[in-house]
Design an enzyme around this catalytic site. Structure first.
Site: not given
Ligand code: UT7
Length: 362
Positions: A145, A289, A319
């Site tokens: 990225c 970004h 993204n």
């Molecule tokens: O481009 C550069 C590289 N990438 C980034 O900069 C991305 C950086 N990270 C992020 O933007 C965030 O970490 C994400 C958007 C990827 C995820 O958001 P989060 O708030 O960190 O969620 P999480 O991974 O902590 O997951 C929270 C919950 C989990 O469920 P449980 O374990 O709490 O029951 C996940 O399984 O949300 C669940 N989850 C989803 N639920 C519905 C993860 N993805 C999804 C989804 N829909 N698409």
């Protein structure tokens, strides 16, 4: 032999290590001559994704800010197919038109991408051929990225050194082909697209002259495995089993990246501002970004830049990795929001982790 005399211009210049004047002659800097972007035709909504994985529009908008993303048609082997170099070429053509240049005026093409047409050779050579840019060196850089910021920094250095005069820098990704569309933690985030800028030389060192004022680039391999395509390289060559396990697709530990993103985007932005001698109040636009609206909000709040100065398109395009910053830049130049003389701060972070910042006067 007369000793070299290093002197500085006005007060603003005195704070910058980029504004050196040697024997009364200003050393040349680079400036933007033209910009362009391309977004492929298919628009995939959160409602579309609800039919593919266990997710909801509400979760995606709340956790990321994304509503739609553009996807390149995958008609492999047919004329409908769009590949990475097609998108890069389309963005490059628009940048050439904006700059009033011909492809043969370009003496270097730098493509930031991790989704090239083929593993070898570089996507930049396909772009060179498609544009008809017959007089240039062309190469790819792999900084995910942050690829566009890395490319901009390299181009700026070549121009400052007098080793290149017209450099086409492209950020392009066709991430839809390397996503696991059954993995809800990654497939909802990314989109396809390309953005391009052409840099050329300037010797105007007046305070408001159009120029790349500063760039900063960094990487830290400690988090290399937090955002990775595990298979397909020398470590894990492709096998049928690895293909079945989707190990040739993007795997991400989102929380790891989120935490480091906020910290490093802030530090790279501050470094660029410090190098150029520009304070947050002098920034007209932040062009960050577009990885996650929550990351952008936290970065901007820590930088103490007014929220209305922050450019956003993540809701429409998701993204797009290395294409993210140049797409956003070009959209806002074409809409007239970014005007000549404006000071624009850019920052990006991605797999590696690799990150950087850049400060430009338009
Ligand atoms: O481009 C550069 C590289 N990438 C980034 O900069 C991305 C950086 N990270 C992020 O933007 C965030 O970490 C994400 C958007 C990827 C995820 O958001 P989060 O708030 O960190 O969620 P999480 O991974 O902590 O997951 C929270 C919950 C989990 O469920 P449980 O374990 O709490 O029951 C996940 O399984 O949300 C669940 N989850 C989803 N639920 C519905 C993860 N993805 C999804 C989804 N829909 N698409």
């Amino acid at each position: 032999m007369r000793p070299l005399r290093w002197s500085f211009g006005n007060a603003r210049h005195q704070r910058s290590n980029y504004q050196v004047i040697k024997n009364g002659v200003s050393i040349r800097r680079s400036k933007i001559l033209g910009t362009g972007h391309y977004l492929p035709p298919i628009v995939r909504t959160n409602a579309d994704l609800e039919k593919m994985v266990d997710t909801t529009d509400e979760w995606i908008v709340d956790r990321t800010g994304i509503r739609t993303r553009h996807i390149a048609p995958d008609g492999t082997g047919s004329s409908e197919n769009i590949v990475t170099s097609d998108m890069a070429t389309a963005a490059g053509k628009r940048a050439l038109e904006a700059a009033g240049l011909k492809a043969t005026d370009i003496d270097m093409i730098i493509v930031g991408t991790v989704t090239g047409d083929v593993p070898m050779p570089a996507t930049a050579v396909f772009v060179q051929q498609k544009l008809g840019a017959t007089h240039c060196a062309s190469f790819d850089i792999s900084a995910a990225c942050a690829g566009f910021i890395f490319g901009l920094s390299i181009a700026d250095k070549f121009i400052r050194a007098g080793a290149a005069s017209r450099v086409l820098v492209i950020g392009v990704e066709l991430l839809s082909r390397i996503l696991d569309w059954g993995d809800r933690t990654t497939c909802i985030l990314f989109g396809d697209g390309a953005g391009a800028v052409i840099l050329g030389p300037t010797t105007d060192d007046s305070p408001n002259a159009s120029a790349v004022l500063a760039t900063s680039i960094h990487s830290d391999g400690a988090l290399a495995r937090s955002l990775i395509i595990p298979a397909g390289g020398s470590e894990l060559p492709l096998t049928h089993e690895r293909l079945d396990q989707q190990e040739h697709k993007v795997h991400m530990r989102g929380q790891d990246i989120f935490k480091v993103a906020v910290k490093n985007l802030v530090s790279a932005s501050q470094e660029a501002m410090q190098t150029a001698g520009i304070s947050p109040t002098e920034i007209d636009w932040v062009c960050p970004h577009q990885a996650n609206l929550r990351i952008i909000d936290q970065v901007v709040s820590r930088l103490q830049v007014a929220p209305e100065k922050v450019l956003i398109n993540i809701d429409r395009v998701g993204n797009t990795s290395s294409a993210s910053v140049p797409i956003l830049l070009d959209e806002n130049i074409r809409s007239g929001k970014i005007k000549p003389g404006d000071t624009v701060l850019m920052c990006a972070l991605g797999a590696g982790v690799a990150w950087g910042g850049a400060l430009l006067r338009m």
